[in-house]
Every structure is written in structure tokens, then in C-alpha cells.
Design an enzyme around this catalytic site. Sequence first.
Site, mmCIF file in Angstrom:
data_model
loop_
_atom_site.group_PDB
_atom_site.id
_atom_site.type_symbol
_atom_site.label_atom_id
_atom_site.label_comp_id
_atom_site.label_asym_id
_atom_site.label_seq_id
_atom_site.Cartn_x
_atom_site.Cartn_y
_atom_site.Cartn_z
ATOM 1 N N SER A 144 0.894 -1.102 0.069
ATOM 2 C CA SER A 144 0.086 0.077 -0.054
ATOM 3 C C SER A 144 0.875 1.231 -0.070
ATOM 4 C CB SER A 144 -0.894 0.118 1.301
ATOM 5 O OG SER A 144 -1.613 1.165 1.445
ATOM 6 N N TYR A 157 -1.626 -0.550 10.124
ATOM 7 C CA TYR A 157 -1.737 -1.128 8.649
ATOM 8 C C TYR A 157 -0.687 -0.393 7.789
ATOM 9 C CZ TYR A 157 -3.751 -1.119 3.786
ATOM 10 O OH TYR A 157 -3.966 -1.129 2.529
HETATM 11 P P1 NAD Z 1 -11.130 -6.082 0.102
HETATM 12 O O1 NAD Z 1 -11.661 -6.078 1.605
HETATM 13 O O2 NAD Z 1 -12.148 -5.855 -0.783
HETATM 14 O O3 NAD Z 1 -10.525 -7.737 -0.062
HETATM 15 C C1 NAD Z 1 -9.643 -7.913 1.016
HETATM 16 C C2 NAD Z 1 -9.616 -9.455 0.840
HETATM 17 O O4 NAD Z 1 -8.838 -10.077 1.942
HETATM 18 C C3 NAD Z 1 -11.161 -10.215 1.086
HETATM 19 O O5 NAD Z 1 -11.391 -10.951 0.133
HETATM 20 C C4 NAD Z 1 -10.974 -10.848 2.418
HETATM 21 O O6 NAD Z 1 -11.723 -12.027 2.527
HETATM 22 C C5 NAD Z 1 -9.552 -11.181 2.385
HETATM 23 N N1 NAD Z 1 -9.079 -11.330 3.754
HETATM 24 C C6 NAD Z 1 -9.075 -10.517 4.936
HETATM 25 N N2 NAD Z 1 -8.585 -11.299 6.014
HETATM 26 C C7 NAD Z 1 -8.400 -12.366 5.657
HETATM 27 C C8 NAD Z 1 -7.845 -13.491 6.459
HETATM 28 N N3 NAD Z 1 -7.639 -13.516 7.787
HETATM 29 N N4 NAD Z 1 -7.786 -14.603 5.657
HETATM 30 C C9 NAD Z 1 -7.952 -14.648 4.580
HETATM 31 N N5 NAD Z 1 -8.348 -13.766 3.899
HETATM 32 C C10 NAD Z 1 -8.560 -12.596 4.362
HETATM 33 O O7 NAD Z 1 -9.907 -5.191 -0.057
HETATM 34 P P2 NAD Z 1 -8.923 -4.665 -1.407
HETATM 35 O O8 NAD Z 1 -9.366 -3.249 -1.656
HETATM 36 O O9 NAD Z 1 -9.600 -5.713 -2.505
HETATM 37 O O10 NAD Z 1 -7.544 -4.746 -1.125
HETATM 38 C C11 NAD Z 1 -6.912 -5.979 -1.229
HETATM 39 C C12 NAD Z 1 -5.530 -5.601 -1.044
HETATM 40 O O11 NAD Z 1 -4.946 -4.527 -1.571
HETATM 41 C C13 NAD Z 1 -5.393 -5.674 0.485
HETATM 42 O O12 NAD Z 1 -4.215 -6.257 0.845
HETATM 43 C C14 NAD Z 1 -5.335 -4.164 0.526
HETATM 44 O O13 NAD Z 1 -4.706 -3.650 2.039
HETATM 45 C C15 NAD Z 1 -4.648 -3.480 -0.516
HETATM 46 N N6 NAD Z 1 -4.967 -2.185 -0.982
HETATM 47 C C16 NAD Z 1 -6.096 -1.737 -1.107
HETATM 48 C C17 NAD Z 1 -6.299 -0.590 -1.481
HETATM 49 C C18 NAD Z 1 -7.685 0.243 -1.488
HETATM 50 O O14 NAD Z 1 -7.743 1.273 -1.499
HETATM 51 N N7 NAD Z 1 -8.722 -0.745 -1.884
HETATM 52 C C19 NAD Z 1 -5.322 0.255 -1.435
HETATM 53 C C20 NAD Z 1 -4.087 -0.111 -1.098
HETATM 54 C C21 NAD Z 1 -3.744 -1.089 -0.802
#
Ligand code: NAD
Length: 252
Positions: A144, A157
Site C-alpha cells: 500500500s 496498517y
Molecule cells: P477487500 O476488503 O475488498 O478484499 C480483501 C480480501 O482479503 C477479502 O477477500 C478478504 O476476505 C480477504 N481477507 C481479509 N482477512 C483475511 C484473512 N484473515 N484470511 C484470509 N483472507 C482474508 O480489499 P481490497 O481493496 O480488494 O484490497 C486488497 C489488497 O489491496 C489488500 O491487501 C489491501 O490492503 C490492498 N490495498 C487496497 C487499497 C484500496 O484502496 N482498496 C489500497 C492500497 C492497498
Amino acid sequence: MSFQGEVVLVTGASRGIGRAIAVQFAQEGARVAVHYCRNRSAAEETLSSLDGGPHALFQADLADPAATRALSDAVVSEMGEIHVLVNNAGIYEEHVISEIDFSEWQTAWDRTNKTNLIGPANLCYSVARHMIGNGGGRIVNVSSRGAFRGEPSAPAYGASKAGLNSMSQSLAQALAPHNVFVGVVAPGWVETDMTTEHLAGPDGDSIRGQSPMNRVARPDEIARAVVFLASSGIDYLTGCIIDANGASYLRT
Ligand code: NAD
């Protein structure tokens, strides 16, 4: 970027960025191991949206070390091998230091680190050992922008993602002699379920305004960078971190 005949394990693929990653790998010919934690019906939706195959579903709570090992074993046993691992699953939970008590603070740090850093580390262990035995592989970790820019409302985070960056670079060094290459994609804000509330709320416009493009990323844009980092012919990029933040935070 053909992944014909390759098996790609994508964690957190039931929705959001993980689903977009699974879709793009399948479009490039890969067989996808669609990992999910709790939401089986959403994972089934991902599965049914994938081209080609056969693909398969795998459940695991990545905060549980034993489950990460079982996940790796199950994918190898059902799909033959793992050529690419994408550690995408993660959580973002706010824990504002001036507002919460010590036990809430500890819970947030514990849960965030277990999910965002220790889980990927444990899965890297099992999968990389398998890849070493297989003559090589590629690992892409989704980090991130918060690792660099700071996360005042969710310091665990930011720290977990900075740890993920550092771990990825150390593993790039440790695993290159084994033909296993490791990269990171560090997104800024992305339009997913994780951010819906923030983007729809009073801060939405200022969040979009962080980028000179005046918008946040689409999941497919982040997926494109992940697929690129997993592709062959770019081995020498191992250890690199791709910023995917619409020029909202620049570092040199
Ligand atoms: P999301 O919440 O839509 O998806 C996250 C996924 O992680 C879900 O499918 C959830 O089931 C899974 N997950 C969470 N805890 C878990 C656990 N204990 N065991 C197994 N699976 C687990 O989020 P997203 O926005 O699609 O994010 C995906 C990745 O991108 C993450 O690592 C997030 O930190 C990173 N990210 C997202 C953003 C954003 O703005 N959306 C920005 C920077 C980084």
C-alpha cells in the site's frame, strides 16, 4: 504475458482487487486457485467469472499459521503445482491512538499484523519451498501507498505494509538464487468494498483529489501491474515495488 498452463494462487480473491487479479490471470491462460476466507458465495462468483480453467476454490484464514501451510498443500495436491503466488488478502481497520483504549490498540495491531504481514510471510514460506523444489516461481505481494505516506488513523496498517515491502525485498535476495522472483505492487486508493464508505462519505472528493487524475484507481488497473510483475522475461525486476497511486504520492 501468457500464463498458459501455469497455476496462480491469489489470496483474497472473492472480491475487490483479488477478484480482478484472478480474472486477468485467467484471461492470460492461467489456472487460478481462488482463495477466500469466509464468503464462499462471493468466491464462487469469482470462479464462475473466470475464462478457461479448470480453476478451483480454496478456503483459509491466513491469520492462522497452520491454515497457510494447509492452503499451500491443498493447492499443490489439487492443481499439481504453484507457479505464481499473489498475496493480496489484507485488512484495514482504524485504531486512532487518541481515541481508543490499550486493549483495543493491542487487538488492532495483533489482527492487522497477523493478516497483512505474518500470514503472507507464512504462505511465502510454504509456497517458496515448493517453488524451490520445482525449479522456480514468482511471488507478488500487494502492499500500500500507506507504507510510505503514513496512516494516521491506522498505524498498524501502514506498519504491516512497510513490513511486507521489507520482507518482499529480503525474500527477493534470498530466493533469487533459487529462481524465485518477488515483486510488490503498492496501490493508493482503489474503488473496492474496503473503501466504499470513505469514498461515498464527506472525504470522498478530497480523496479523489489526492491524484491529479482526480479519481481513485480501478481494481483492474492494480491487477494489470500484478500480472506484469508475475510475468516471465522480467526476472531482473525482482525486489522492485511498483507504485500504483495515480501520482498522489511520489518518492524518488
Ligand atoms: P477487500 O476488503 O475488498 O478484499 C480483501 C480480501 O482479503 C477479502 O477477500 C478478504 O476476505 C480477504 N481477507 C481479509 N482477512 C483475511 C484473512 N484473515 N484470511 C484470509 N483472507 C482474508 O480489499 P481490497 O481493496 O480488494 O484490497 C486488497 C489488497 O489491496 C489488500 O491487501 C489491501 O490492503 C490492498 N490495498 C487496497 C487499497 C484500496 O484502496 N482498496 C489500497 C492500497 C492497498
